[in-house]
Structure formats: structure tokens, C-alpha cells
Design a protein around this motif. Structure first.
Motif, short mmCIF file in Angstrom:
data_model
loop_
_atom_site.label_atom_id
_atom_site.label_comp_id
_atom_site.label_asym_id
_atom_site.label_seq_id
_atom_site.Cartn_x
_atom_site.Cartn_y
_atom_site.Cartn_z
N ARG A 3 20.41 41.49 -21.94
CA ARG A 3 19.55 42.64 -21.86
C ARG A 3 19.42 43.39 -23.34
NH1 ARG A 3 18.05 47.21 -17.81
NH2 ARG A 3 17.28 48.76 -19.22
N PHE A 4 20.61 43.48 -23.93
CA PHE A 4 20.71 44.15 -25.24
C PHE A 4 19.83 43.20 -26.24
CE2 PHE A 4 22.68 44.17 -29.49
CZ PHE A 4 22.46 45.44 -29.84
N ASP A 9 15.12 42.59 -29.57
CA ASP A 9 13.93 41.97 -29.64
C ASP A 9 12.44 42.93 -29.69
OD1 ASP A 9 15.08 39.68 -30.36
OD2 ASP A 9 14.65 38.83 -28.54
N LEU A 10 12.48 43.66 -28.48
CA LEU A 10 11.38 44.56 -28.34
C LEU A 10 11.35 45.63 -29.37
CD1 LEU A 10 9.06 45.70 -26.68
CD2 LEU A 10 10.72 46.89 -25.33
N TYR A 13 9.82 44.00 -32.36
CA TYR A 13 8.47 43.70 -32.38
C TYR A 13 7.62 45.20 -32.49
CZ TYR A 13 3.85 43.09 -30.02
OH TYR A 13 2.44 42.64 -29.87
N GLN A 14 8.01 46.06 -31.66
CA GLN A 14 7.24 47.44 -32.11
C GLN A 14 7.43 47.96 -33.52
OE1 GLN A 14 9.55 49.65 -28.97
NE2 GLN A 14 7.93 49.19 -27.56
N THR A 15 8.56 47.54 -34.17
CA THR A 15 8.78 48.02 -35.70
C THR A 15 7.57 47.36 -36.15
OG1 THR A 15 10.90 48.64 -35.35
CG2 THR A 15 10.28 48.22 -37.73
N ASP A 16 7.63 45.88 -36.00
CA ASP A 16 6.52 45.07 -36.63
C ASP A 16 5.27 45.49 -36.69
OD1 ASP A 16 8.71 43.58 -37.78
OD2 ASP A 16 8.47 41.88 -36.49
N LEU A 17 5.12 45.71 -35.34
CA LEU A 17 3.59 46.54 -34.97
C LEU A 17 3.16 47.73 -35.80
CD1 LEU A 17 2.87 46.08 -31.13
CD2 LEU A 17 1.43 45.30 -32.96
N LEU A 18 4.18 48.71 -35.69
CA LEU A 18 3.90 50.07 -36.41
C LEU A 18 3.92 49.93 -38.09
CD1 LEU A 18 6.34 52.25 -34.48
CD2 LEU A 18 4.02 52.38 -34.40
#
Length: 77
Positions: A3-4, A9-10, A13-18
Motif C-alpha cells: 500500500r505504501f 507511486d500515486l 504521478y500527481q507531482t509529475d502531473l502538476l
């Protein structure tokens, strides 16, 4: 532990999107004609009514809704 790793990973991904969105917004601001804004995703002009409501808008309403839905889907996973 798994889970960690998924949460990490999430977060990446969010950092990459931003980061990608921020770079695109800056690039658009540098190259944009004064008073004429275009959507980062589809390239269409952002309607003046939207810019009046959200002066910092970098996407048209439809693309913004799609962008927010994509982020929301990734947050649920």
C-alpha cells in the motif's frame, strides 16, 4: 508495504502531473499573445467569460473537468 508503494507511486504521478501542468502554463504565458489565452490541452481559446470568473485558468471548462476527473480517479486508486 505494498500500500505504501502504491501511495508513493500515486504521489509521484500527481507531482509529475502538476509539474507538467505548471511548465505548460508558464510556457503558454511566455508565448501567448496579450489578452488571448488558449487551453493547455486542446489549444482552443479559453472563453472570456471563463477568464473573467477564473483569471488564472489555463484550460477550457471541458478540459479542466477532464483533468480534475483524471486526478480524482488516480486518488481513488
Amino acid at each position: 508495504m505494498e500500500r505504501f508503494a502504491d501511495e508513493l507511486d500515486l504521489a509521484q504521478y500527481q507531482t509529475d502531473l502538476l509539474t507538467t501542468s505548471a511548465i505548460a502554463a508558464i510556457r503558454q504565458q511566455i508565448t501567448a499573445e496579450p489578452g488571448r489565452e488558449h487551453c493547455l490541452d486542446c489549444g482552443a481559446p479559453i472563453p472570456l467569460a471563463r477568464l473573467r470568473q477564473v483569471p488564472s485558468a489555463t484550460r477550457c471548462t471541458l478540459c479542466q473537468e477532464d483533468h480534475e476527473a483524471q486526478i480524482s480517479r488516480h486518488r481513488r486508486h
